[in-house]
Design an enzyme around this catalytic site. Sequence first.
Site, short mmCIF file in Angstrom:
data_model
loop_
_atom_site.label_atom_id
_atom_site.label_comp_id
_atom_site.label_asym_id
_atom_site.label_seq_id
_atom_site.Cartn_x
_atom_site.Cartn_y
_atom_site.Cartn_z
CB VAL A 1 35.39 15.09 34.37
CG1 VAL A 1 35.14 14.95 33.27
CG2 VAL A 1 36.75 15.58 35.87
N GLY B 1 41.72 16.04 30.16
CA GLY B 1 42.17 17.19 31.02
C GLY B 1 41.26 18.04 31.49
CE1 TYR C 1 41.96 15.30 42.43
CE2 TYR C 1 41.19 13.17 43.74
CZ TYR C 1 41.28 13.96 43.17
OH TYR C 1 39.43 14.80 43.13
CG PHE D 1 36.51 19.49 52.65
CD1 PHE D 1 37.35 19.07 52.38
CD2 PHE D 1 37.63 18.77 54.41
CE1 PHE D 1 38.57 19.66 51.96
CE2 PHE D 1 38.66 17.97 53.57
CZ PHE D 1 39.39 18.28 52.82
#
Length: 409
Positions: free
Chosen positions: A84, A92, A123, A409
């Site tokens: 972001v 949000g 997370y 990854f």
Amino acid sequence: MTTQLRVLGAEHWDHWFGRLERAFGGVPDPADERQLWRELTEVERSLAVWDDDEVVGTSGAFSFRLSVPGGVLVPAAGITMVSVQPTHRRRGLLTAMMRRLLDDARERGEPLAVLETSEPPIYGRFGFGNGTENVFAEIDTSRVHIDAPRDADAVRLRIAAPQDAVAACEKVYAARVAGRPGAPARKPGWERLPLLAPHSESGATGELLCVLAETDGEVSGYARYVVRPEVESSGRSGAVRLRDLEALDPVTYGALWRYLFDIDLTSRISVDRRPPDDPLWHMVSDIRRCRLTVQDAMYVRLVDVGAALRARTYAAPVDVVFEVEDVFCPWNAGRWRLMGDAEGAVCERSSDAADLALTARELGSGYLGGFALSAMAGAGRVRELRPGALAEASTAFRSDVAPWLPHGF
């Protein structure tokens, strides 16, 4: 300010990836690495948040098959490319992207989602728990030697062009996947990831080299590495930087490590991303001079609790009812009865009294078998509601082989 979340169009990939690079400090990837990520990107699973004609948020998923305890390859969404822009924090956008990605994984029938995180605190609120660890080492090969297994001299070693050796290396890698929880089966294109040109921020680096090990005429292992030459007043003192190493048996494994330790004009080996239970730590003469550090690695999220717990096997018989709290994926919330052993498992909704209470985050941490439920209980993250249930479940969930993600990854 109005933003729009849309599936990425292939024509916008350069702009999208450039904004990802900017969010991570603005240092562009080398051209060959950028091209590989372009080809590996599944644009239909990639998201862009737009503010007018500017991308301010990025994310995506790879379609993986991930090894779990018992050796089954389970479909998993490999969450990736998440960013972001600093101008759009706390609005949000990340939550909206994670909502879309996890809903998509559920629709695709993927019981798991996994990711690597640059900032671990982010997370947990989305139900991800750290499920694997990486070990890093700086080994002083002038002071440490390898005690390789007997018969290591019988292994034939030869240097091959990395591109020419890809097929042989991938055959070895594929043979190892089922035995290592957390390892992804590599789809076409991913075999190129270890072949990317080496680059260094702290000096010149040699070319990528590949050494193949052969036993009875068949390739039984490989190591890919680069050498960074250095000169000190006392002479040459270069560094070997290991990219990856796999072997089918202990003798080959020891032969490859002994080769790396004995490379001329070098005095240390930099080792990245090794598993916590790497046999290397039992072959070195002085573990303290290997300067080991451990770091959290792949975070795991159960997208479908029932399907995920049915997919793996268990180290000991288990029959417990979990009370699962899952705010972000409420379809998982409630009681689940797990019955399983080394042969397989069933996991269904239950109205029976709960034996253990935990959140999706703890299930993610314990799922691959690397972190004990009993340790999480000691931190107050798992609650035992039936005496004996914690020891039963914790023993059953453990894996004899430490889970490990061999590459990023």
